[in-house]
Design a protein around this motif. Structure first.
Motif, PDB file in Angstrom:
ATOM      1  N   LYS A  52       0.849  -1.201   0.000  1.00 28.82           N
ATOM      2  CA  LYS A  52       0.000   0.000   0.000  1.00 28.82           C
ATOM      3  C   LYS A  52       0.885   1.251   0.000  1.00 28.82           C
ATOM      4  N   GLU A  53       1.968   1.206   0.747  1.00 31.93           N
ATOM      5  CA  GLU A  53       2.887   2.344   0.829  1.00 31.93           C
ATOM      6  C   GLU A  53       3.564   2.619  -0.513  1.00 31.93           C
ATOM      7  N   ASP A  54       3.887   1.559  -1.267  1.00 29.19           N
ATOM      8  CA  ASP A  54       4.517   1.730  -2.583  1.00 29.19           C
ATOM      9  C   ASP A  54       3.630   2.536  -3.523  1.00 29.19           C
ATOM     10  N   LEU A  55       2.326   2.334  -3.419  1.00 33.52           N
ATOM     11  CA  LEU A  55       1.394   2.956  -4.357  1.00 33.52           C
ATOM     12  C   LEU A  55       0.700   4.191  -3.790  1.00 33.52           C
ATOM     13  N   ALA A  56       1.044   4.566  -2.573  1.00 35.81           N
ATOM     14  CA  ALA A  56       0.478   5.773  -1.971  1.00 35.81           C
ATOM     15  C   ALA A  56       0.941   6.996  -2.763  1.00 35.81           C
ATOM     16  N   GLY A  57       0.056   7.929  -2.948  1.00 31.08           N
ATOM     17  CA  GLY A  57       0.425   9.169  -3.633  1.00 31.08           C
ATOM     18  C   GLY A  57       0.146   9.168  -5.123  1.00 31.08           C
ATOM     19  N   PHE A  58      -0.197   8.021  -5.679  1.00 34.52           N
ATOM     20  CA  PHE A  58      -0.556   7.979  -7.095  1.00 34.52           C
ATOM     21  C   PHE A  58      -2.043   8.287  -7.241  1.00 34.52           C
ATOM     22  N   ASP A  59      -2.372   9.033  -8.274  1.00 40.41           N
ATOM     23  CA  ASP A  59      -3.775   9.308  -8.572  1.00 40.41           C
ATOM     24  C   ASP A  59      -4.428   8.106  -9.231  1.00 40.41           C
ATOM     25  N   VAL A  60      -3.642   7.421 -10.060  1.00 43.32           N
ATOM     26  CA  VAL A  60      -4.149   6.283 -10.829  1.00 43.32           C
ATOM     27  C   VAL A  60      -3.085   5.190 -10.869  1.00 43.32           C
ATOM     28  N   VAL A  61      -3.523   3.943 -10.723  1.00 45.26           N
ATOM     29  CA  VAL A  61      -2.651   2.781 -10.915  1.00 45.26           C
ATOM     30  C   VAL A  61      -3.266   1.945 -12.031  1.00 45.26           C
ATOM     31  N   ILE A  62      -2.490   1.705 -13.068  1.00 43.59           N
ATOM     32  CA  ILE A  62      -2.942   0.888 -14.195  1.00 43.59           C
ATOM     33  C   ILE A  62      -2.250  -0.460 -14.120  1.00 43.59           C
ATOM     34  N   ASP A  63      -3.030  -1.511 -14.162  1.00 43.78           N
ATOM     35  CA  ASP A  63      -2.506  -2.877 -14.154  1.00 43.78           C
ATOM     36  C   ASP A  63      -2.379  -3.351 -15.594  1.00 43.78           C
ATOM     37  N   ALA A  64      -1.146  -3.439 -16.084  1.00 42.18           N
ATOM     38  CA  ALA A  64      -0.896  -3.886 -17.452  1.00 42.18           C
ATOM     39  C   ALA A  64      -0.363  -5.317 -17.478  1.00 42.18           C
ATOM     40  N   PHE A  65      -0.536  -6.030 -16.376  1.00 48.05           N
ATOM     41  CA  PHE A  65      -0.053  -7.408 -16.297  1.00 48.05           C
ATOM     42  C   PHE A  65      -0.766  -8.282 -17.320  1.00 48.05           C
ATOM     43  N   GLY A  66      -0.002  -9.114 -17.982  1.00 49.60           N
ATOM     44  CA  GLY A  66      -0.583 -10.054 -18.925  1.00 49.60           C
ATOM     45  C   GLY A  66       0.276 -11.302 -19.028  1.00 49.60           C
ATOM     46  N   ILE A  67      -0.370 -12.411 -19.155  1.00 50.19           N
ATOM     47  CA  ILE A  67       0.327 -13.682 -19.355  1.00 50.19           C
ATOM     48  C   ILE A  67      -0.579 -14.561 -20.203  1.00 50.19           C
ATOM     49  N   TRP A  68       0.008 -15.265 -21.134  1.00 48.14           N
ATOM     50  CA  TRP A  68      -0.807 -16.022 -22.087  1.00 48.14           C
ATOM     51  C   TRP A  68      -0.562 -17.517 -22.032  1.00 48.14           C
ATOM     52  N   ASP A  69       0.230 -17.966 -21.076  1.00 46.65           N
ATOM     53  CA  ASP A  69       0.478 -19.385 -20.875  1.00 46.65           C
ATOM     54  C   ASP A  69      -0.766 -19.995 -20.220  1.00 46.65           C
ATOM     55  N   PRO A  70      -1.430 -20.947 -20.880  1.00 49.64           N
ATOM     56  CA  PRO A  70      -2.650 -21.532 -20.318  1.00 49.64           C
ATOM     57  C   PRO A  70      -2.467 -22.111 -18.917  1.00 49.64           C
ATOM     58  N   ASN A  71      -1.264 -22.528 -18.597  1.00 49.70           N
ATOM     59  CA  ASN A  71      -0.994 -23.110 -17.281  1.00 49.70           C
ATOM     60  C   ASN A  71      -0.791 -22.053 -16.191  1.00 49.70           C
ATOM     61  N   LYS A  72      -0.727 -20.786 -16.587  1.00 52.02           N
ATOM     62  CA  LYS A  72      -0.466 -19.718 -15.622  1.00 52.02           C
ATOM     63  C   LYS A  72      -1.555 -18.643 -15.619  1.00 52.02           C
ATOM     64  N   MET A  73      -2.687 -18.928 -16.238  1.00 46.88           N
ATOM     65  CA  MET A  73      -3.756 -17.937 -16.335  1.00 46.88           C
ATOM     66  C   MET A  73      -4.282 -17.498 -14.968  1.00 46.88           C
ATOM     67  N   ASP A  74      -4.133 -18.337 -13.958  1.00 45.59           N
ATOM     68  CA  ASP A  74      -4.592 -17.978 -12.617  1.00 45.59           C
ATOM     69  C   ASP A  74      -3.827 -16.800 -12.034  1.00 45.59           C
TER      70      ASP A  74
END
Length: 92
Positions: A52-74
């Motif tokens: 929470k402290e790492d992201l304090a002070g940001f107006d917006v946080v965008i999650d651009a995480f992506g993975i396309w391995d069917p075994n790691k979709m979770d």
């Protein structure tokens, strides 16, 4: 506006950072390794280690995480859940 782009070195993340910088936003790239984006600020940390402290002070946080391995979709659910938990109750 202060913007954090999580997983900024990925395909989507780099494009998001590029557009945000072009629009004059204050962008921080959240990356696991060397920053490969146009962002002037970098936070080098794994997504699951963010606090929470790492992201304090940001107006917006965008999650651009992506993975396309069917075994790691979770990992999509796990990372999104983590970000939701640490941002819960904040104004971000």
């Amino acid at each position: 506006m202060k913007l954090a782009v999580v997983a900024a070195n990925g395909k989507s993340g780099r494009l998001i950072v590029k557009e945000a910088v072009a629009r004059g936003l204050d962008v921080t790239a959240v990356v696991r390794g060397e920053n490969k984006t146009e962002a002037l600020h970098t936070l080098k940390k794994d997504i699951m280690d963010l606090t929470k402290e790492d992201l304090a002070g940001f107006d917006v946080v965008i999650d651009a995480f992506g993975i396309w391995d069917p075994n790691k979709m979770d990992q999509h659910s796990a990372t999104l859940g983590h970000l939701s938990d640490i941002l819960s109750g904040s104004k971000t």
